[in-house]
Design a protein around this motif. Structure first.
Motif, PDB file in Angstrom:
ATOM      1  N   ASP A 136       0.676  -1.239   0.257  1.00 50.13           N
ATOM      2  CA  ASP A 136      -0.423   0.162  -0.056  1.00 50.13           C
ATOM      3  C   ASP A 136       0.592   1.152  -0.084  1.00 50.13           C
ATOM      4  N   SER A 221      -6.280   7.524   3.880  1.00 50.07           N
ATOM      5  CA  SER A 221      -5.597   6.888   2.258  1.00 50.07           C
ATOM      6  C   SER A 221      -4.060   7.529   2.732  1.00 50.07           C
ATOM      7  N   CYS A 333      -8.907   2.742  -4.983  1.00 48.55           N
ATOM      8  CA  CYS A 333      -9.533   3.977  -5.616  1.00 48.55           C
ATOM      9  C   CYS A 333     -10.878   4.043  -5.781  1.00 48.55           C
ATOM     10  N   MET A 336     -11.941   3.715  -1.411  1.00 46.77           N
ATOM     11  CA  MET A 336     -10.990   5.185  -0.556  1.00 46.77           C
ATOM     12  C   MET A 336     -11.997   6.243  -0.698  1.00 46.77           C
ATOM     13  N   PHE A 338      -9.679  10.314   0.085  1.00 44.60           N
ATOM     14  CA  PHE A 338      -8.296  11.331  -0.414  1.00 44.60           C
ATOM     15  C   PHE A 338      -8.172  13.002  -0.074  1.00 44.60           C
ATOM     16  N   PHE A 379      -0.704   4.488  -1.502  1.00 44.75           N
ATOM     17  CA  PHE A 379      -2.914   5.355  -1.846  1.00 44.75           C
ATOM     18  C   PHE A 379      -3.033   6.169  -2.316  1.00 44.75           C
ATOM     19  N   CYS A 383      -4.427   6.584  -6.457  1.00 42.29           N
ATOM     20  CA  CYS A 383      -5.227   6.804  -6.966  1.00 42.29           C
ATOM     21  C   CYS A 383      -5.471   8.232  -8.203  1.00 42.29           C
TER      22      CYS A 383
END
Length: 461
Positions: A136, A221, A333, A336, A338, A379, A383
């Motif tokens: 991750d 994230s 993506c 999560m 962000f 993360f 994304c």
């Protein structure tokens, strides 16, 4: 020979949750092609066909592999175990779990499934696979991410957890059971909780192992809790004799301050990976050097041990059969949240929204790491360039009123125990068990037996 073959086929059909030829004619979901699993004859392997798009707007189907233990009449019914990642298949891990908890599976029927995008349906993104594997934290190149998204094309939006939750209820129906115990580890705990929220009447008990809270936040994230937990875990390792000669958290913070952001991210990734090798963080025989000593000697100017650990624990290259980096990206993506919002946020505004978010972070939010490390983790870097897709739902309510066991190791940095306590607040009948000295994935990897004993006792009530 023919009569024996037909008899075997009938047995396998029953153990897979089918009722023979009549079941095949029904319109509901079913488990097709039942056969003895090649990896373990104690299980029946079969295929669950699910729609690519559960909303019915886009055509296509996926065939997911399922392994069901042959004790179809288990006294306490089905226990569906969900693996982590996201990216791990389920079927290949059925033997290990079955053998580690025989007292549980004497009266529960273990069922495992290859989540969409894994196993035989694994999303194959070679560059992403080579660069980050199952990490991750290791950041991929932008090119690897965009090429992976191109592999999926217009199907990129069909691999979030909402789709997996819908697949799981089709599996329940195919098994012919009204309720299941749902047990998930790491990302599987997230999926298990989301399933329980979506289908509260179909869950009898929940086990959340190495807990990822079901309500996604930007802090997750950015991996803020795991970064802060690093100081607690390293200091706890040093509190046991022989006591360390320095504060490992201070040693780590010094190294992060005196290296660039990429090196800080690599340190974080290595430390989280190290827990899978040595949850004590003190065993010099694990990789020829223990983490605590490597940090101390590197701060003193001798980086030999630390460089060796960074080299030996570098992420990337996981076999596609055991982990799909493409599925990992597609699911996270979509799921999560962000600093820029969610998967529906236009790509051109994501970076401008990320930069001020980094400036708002303080040293206290990330110590012994830095705000730049937080925005540099995988993360975020995966994304950030991922295409705009419909975001998965993000329920913020409580778990259903069923017994919930939340299980975590106090040395877990992948999903720190603080997350387990946070999720427990959403569980009306939750019970937290922290396993001292254990790291990630209690049921699969705990060196001792305290965690598995807690699971057995919880299920026996």
């Amino acid at each position: 020979m023919r009569s024996k073959t037909l008899a075997l086929a009938a047995i396998l059909a029953c153990t897979a949750g089918l009722a023979g030829p009549a079941a095949a004619s029904t319109a509901g979901p079913r488990l097709d092609d039942p056969r003895a699993c090649a990896h373990d004859a104690r299980f029946t392997c079969s295929t669950l066909t699910v729609p690519l798009d559960h909303r019915g707007r886009t055509p296509g189907k996926l065939k997911l592999q399922v392994a069901t233990a042959n004790n179809a009449n288990a006294a306490k019914g089905v226990l569906l175990f969900l693996t982590g990642g996201p990216g791990q298949p389920g079927v290949p891990f059925s033997t290990k779990l079955f053998d580690r908890m025989p007292e549980v599976f004497a009266d529960h029927r273990l069922v495992m499934i290859d989540q969409r995008g894994t196993g035989a349906n694994a999303i194959d993104c070679p560059e992403l696979q080579a660069q980050v594997g199952s990490s991750d934290i290791e950041p991929p190149t932008r090119e690897a991410v965009t090429r992976c998204a191109a592999v999926l094309g217009d199907k990129a939006g069909f691999y979030g957890s909402d789709a997996t939750v819908a697949d799981l209820d089709l599996l329940r129906r195919a098994l012919g059971v009204p309720k299941m115990v749902v047990d998930g580890v790491s990302y599987g705990s997230f999926t298990a909780a989301r399933y329980a929220i979506a289908h509260p009447g179909n869950v009898s008990k929940l086990i959340l192992d190495s807990v990822l809270p079901h309500h996604a936040t930007a802090d997750q994230s950015l991996y803020l809790q795991a970064m802060k937990a690093t100081a607690r875990v390293l200091r706890d390792a040093c509190a046991k004799p022989p006591v360390c000669g320095s504060d490992p958290a201070e040693d780590l913070a010094w190294l992060v301050r005196n290296r660039d952001t990429a090196a800080g991210v690599a340190l974080f990734d290595m430390i989280v990976t190290y827990e899978f090798v040595d949850p004590t963080y003190r065993d010099p025989s694990a990789l020829g050097a223990d983490l605590i000593t490597a940090l101390r000697t590197a701060r003193g100017g001798n980086t030999t041990k630390l460089d060796s650990l960074l080299r030996n624990l570098a992420s990337g290259g996981d076999p596609l059969t055991s982990f799909s980096s493409g599925l990992h990206a597609a699911t996270l993506c979509a799921d999560m949240r962000f600093p820029w919002g969610d998967a529906g946020t236009p790509g051109f505004v994501r970076e401008p929204l990320l930069k001020p978010a980094e400036k708002r972070l303080t040293a206290r939010d990330t110590w012994p790491f830095s705000p730049a490390v937080a925005t540099g983790v995988g993360f975020i870097r995966t994304c950030l360039p991922w295409p705009v897709v419909p975001p998965s739902s993000n329920p913020g309510g409580k778990l259903p009123d069923v017994p919930v066991l939340l299980l975590n190791g106090d040395h877990d940095l992948s999903t720190p125990m603080e997350w387990a306590y946070a999720e427990a607040k959403a569980a009306p009948r939750g019970e937290v068990v922290i396993v001292e000295g254990a790291a990630h994935s209690i049921q699969n990897r705990e060196p001792g037996g305290a965690g598995r004993k807690a699971v057995a006792e919880f299920l026996a009530r």
